[in-house]
Write a protein that holds these residues in place. Sequence first.
Motif, PDB file in Angstrom:
ATOM      1  N   ALA A  52      99.087 -29.014 -33.206  1.00  0.00           N
ATOM      2  CA  ALA A  52      97.991 -28.131 -33.619  1.00  0.00           C
ATOM      3  C   ALA A  52      97.233 -27.543 -32.435  1.00  0.00           C
ATOM      4  CB  ALA A  52      97.020 -28.896 -34.519  1.00  0.00           C
ATOM      5  N   ASN A  53      97.335 -28.203 -31.272  1.00  0.00           N
ATOM      6  CA  ASN A  53      96.572 -27.770 -30.092  1.00  0.00           C
ATOM      7  C   ASN A  53      97.462 -27.762 -28.848  1.00  0.00           C
ATOM      8  OD1 ASN A  53      93.585 -27.946 -31.224  1.00  0.00           O
ATOM      9  ND2 ASN A  53      94.635 -29.814 -31.881  1.00  0.00           N
ATOM     10  N   PRO A  54      98.592 -27.048 -28.899  1.00  0.00           N
ATOM     11  CA  PRO A  54      99.568 -27.144 -27.805  1.00  0.00           C
ATOM     12  C   PRO A  54      99.076 -26.587 -26.474  1.00  0.00           C
ATOM     13  CG  PRO A  54     100.148 -25.346 -29.278  1.00  0.00           C
ATOM     14  CD  PRO A  54      99.023 -26.091 -29.931  1.00  0.00           C
ATOM     15  N   ASP A  55      98.117 -25.691 -26.500  1.00  0.00           N
ATOM     16  CA  ASP A  55      97.631 -25.084 -25.259  1.00  0.00           C
ATOM     17  C   ASP A  55      96.519 -25.891 -24.604  1.00  0.00           C
ATOM     18  OD1 ASP A  55      99.376 -22.937 -25.596  1.00  0.00           O
ATOM     19  OD2 ASP A  55      97.916 -21.837 -26.819  1.00  0.00           O
ATOM     20  N   SER A  56      95.911 -26.826 -25.353  1.00  0.00           N
ATOM     21  CA  SER A  56      94.766 -27.545 -24.807  1.00  0.00           C
ATOM     22  C   SER A  56      94.981 -29.043 -24.669  1.00  0.00           C
ATOM     23  CB  SER A  56      93.525 -27.295 -25.673  1.00  0.00           C
ATOM     24  OG  SER A  56      93.749 -27.723 -27.008  1.00  0.00           O
ATOM     25  N   LEU A  57      95.967 -29.609 -25.378  1.00  0.00           N
ATOM     26  CA  LEU A  57      96.186 -31.048 -25.360  1.00  0.00           C
ATOM     27  C   LEU A  57      97.626 -31.391 -24.992  1.00  0.00           C
ATOM     28  CD1 LEU A  57      94.356 -32.139 -28.654  1.00  0.00           C
ATOM     29  CD2 LEU A  57      93.409 -32.032 -26.338  1.00  0.00           C
ATOM     30  N   LYS A  58      97.796 -32.581 -24.422  1.00  0.00           N
ATOM     31  CA  LYS A  58      99.134 -33.079 -24.123  1.00  0.00           C
ATOM     32  C   LYS A  58      99.154 -34.589 -24.334  1.00  0.00           C
ATOM     33  CE  LYS A  58      98.215 -33.737 -19.150  1.00  0.00           C
ATOM     34  NZ  LYS A  58      98.566 -33.298 -17.778  1.00  0.00           N
ATOM     35  N   GLN A  59     100.332 -35.133 -24.566  1.00  0.00           N
ATOM     36  CA  GLN A  59     100.495 -36.576 -24.664  1.00  0.00           C
ATOM     37  C   GLN A  59     101.062 -37.096 -23.353  1.00  0.00           C
ATOM     38  OE1 GLN A  59     103.032 -37.925 -27.846  1.00  0.00           O
ATOM     39  NE2 GLN A  59     102.606 -40.094 -27.483  1.00  0.00           N
TER      40      GLN A  59
ATOM     41  N   ALA B 290      95.548 -36.247 -23.631  1.00  0.00           N
ATOM     42  CA  ALA B 290      94.733 -35.761 -22.514  1.00  0.00           C
ATOM     43  C   ALA B 290      94.611 -34.245 -22.563  1.00  0.00           C
ATOM     44  CB  ALA B 290      95.342 -36.192 -21.180  1.00  0.00           C
ATOM     45  N   ARG B 291      93.646 -33.733 -21.813  1.00  0.00           N
ATOM     46  CA  ARG B 291      93.559 -32.289 -21.627  1.00  0.00           C
ATOM     47  C   ARG B 291      94.858 -31.779 -21.034  1.00  0.00           C
ATOM     48  NH1 ARG B 291      87.809 -30.466 -19.017  1.00  0.00           N
ATOM     49  NH2 ARG B 291      89.120 -28.662 -18.539  1.00  0.00           N
ATOM     50  N   ALA B 292      95.311 -30.623 -21.502  1.00  0.00           N
ATOM     51  CA  ALA B 292      96.559 -30.068 -21.000  1.00  0.00           C
ATOM     52  C   ALA B 292      96.480 -29.760 -19.515  1.00  0.00           C
ATOM     53  CB  ALA B 292      96.922 -28.807 -21.784  1.00  0.00           C
ATOM     54  N   ASP B 293      95.263 -29.463 -19.026  1.00  0.00           N
ATOM     55  CA  ASP B 293      95.097 -29.117 -17.617  1.00  0.00           C
ATOM     56  C   ASP B 293      94.660 -30.307 -16.764  1.00  0.00           C
ATOM     57  OD1 ASP B 293      92.584 -29.348 -18.705  1.00  0.00           O
ATOM     58  OD2 ASP B 293      91.794 -27.480 -17.859  1.00  0.00           O
ATOM     59  N   ALA B 294      94.702 -31.514 -17.324  1.00  0.00           N
ATOM     60  CA  ALA B 294      94.305 -32.705 -16.559  1.00  0.00           C
ATOM     61  C   ALA B 294      95.371 -33.082 -15.539  1.00  0.00           C
ATOM     62  CB  ALA B 294      94.080 -33.876 -17.517  1.00  0.00           C
ATOM     63  N   PRO B 295      94.913 -33.617 -14.378  1.00  0.00           N
ATOM     64  CA  PRO B 295      93.521 -33.819 -13.970  1.00  0.00           C
ATOM     65  C   PRO B 295      92.868 -32.526 -13.509  1.00  0.00           C
ATOM     66  CG  PRO B 295      95.004 -34.574 -12.249  1.00  0.00           C
ATOM     67  CD  PRO B 295      95.883 -34.167 -13.395  1.00  0.00           C
ATOM     68  N   VAL B 296      91.579 -32.394 -13.778  1.00  0.00           N
ATOM     69  CA  VAL B 296      90.831 -31.196 -13.407  1.00  0.00           C
ATOM     70  C   VAL B 296      90.217 -31.423 -12.028  1.00  0.00           C
ATOM     71  CG1 VAL B 296      88.967 -29.639 -14.041  1.00  0.00           C
ATOM     72  CG2 VAL B 296      90.341 -30.736 -15.831  1.00  0.00           C
ATOM     73  N   ALA B 297      90.612 -30.610 -11.069  1.00  0.00           N
ATOM     74  CA  ALA B 297      90.181 -30.799  -9.684  1.00  0.00           C
ATOM     75  C   ALA B 297      88.666 -30.731  -9.560  1.00  0.00           C
ATOM     76  CB  ALA B 297      90.828 -29.729  -8.799  1.00  0.00           C
ATOM     77  N   GLY B 298      88.109 -31.641  -8.761  1.00  0.00           N
ATOM     78  CA  GLY B 298      86.696 -31.621  -8.434  1.00  0.00           C
ATOM     79  C   GLY B 298      85.771 -32.148  -9.506  1.00  0.00           C
TER      80      GLY B 298
END
Length: 329
Positions: free
Chosen positions: A22-29, A37-45
């Motif tokens: 349902a949230n392929p652009d924002s979440l990942k397993q 987790a957030r799809a873009d994790a880890p978020v720098a800084g």
Amino acid sequence: MKKIINDPNQVVQDMVDGLIAANPDSLKQVPNTFVVARADAPVAGKVALVSGGGSGHEPAHAGYIGKGMLDAAVCGEVFTSPTPDQVLEGIKAVDSGNGVLLVIKNYTGDVLNFEMAAELAEAEGIQVEKVIVNDDVAVEDSSFTTGRRGIAGTVFVHKIAGAKADSGAKLEAVKAVANKVVTNVRSMGIALTPCTVPAAGKPSFTLEDHEMEIGMGIHGEPGIDRTSIASADEIATTLTEKVLEDFDFSGEVAVLVNGLGATPEMELYIMNKKLHEILSERGIKIYRTYVGEYMTSLEMAGCSVSLLKLDDELKELLDAESTAPAFRS
């Protein structure tokens, strides 16, 4: 047992798969885990926030992953704490080198397993801090915890600490504001019906048609009284007065009227009407109101009320942007 499931022993994996779909652009397993987790994790800084616990409380906690809230949620089996190795993988998946804050509901299994994971992460050179949420004023100890339980007020911790982390604050500052929320939030709930863990196949307790349990926990832990069902106004008064007795909420508050899984929004809004009347009579100003299902207990009918006392910092962070699927602002 009537549930829309496949294998009772696979419900968590099936749920996670559906959530990601349902949230392929924002979440990942995270591979080979029940960590979302957030799809873009880890978020720098950025300081990362990790929470979680037993499944069955959706949208908590994975629904609160996104910009301005959590970086990861660790999904245990239904009503069962995730294991330390799973929590460790969640920590490692989102750490950008700026540290990780664990938000833990006060249940014995969660506290032990998250603390063990923190020790393992620190041994690998990751800086970890934690806060323990204990907002439930109903009972001091229960079958699942020593001290007060953590319930729906945890969502305010996710939102406000997540916004602080998103602002670029250091780990100690993020922990400090999370603890400020813990200090200033109180909750209490009631149950009208039991719920059924899929693998068990039968309700974990019984309530007669004319009964309700005041102070019931989100895993079916006993409350403080079992009585005949009351009107919405009577229930709202019982819960709100108990919360107000426990803390000085003079000034401004945020209100959360939370459904436990099988309560129509109509009934939650009826509760909210009386809650607003009570607070107005007490001279307490309501800054924000949230009504809906934020932390559930499978298909339990019932609700909880949470109040968060606000100051200027907490108001600003509460209003900050969030892209989490279950808490957009």
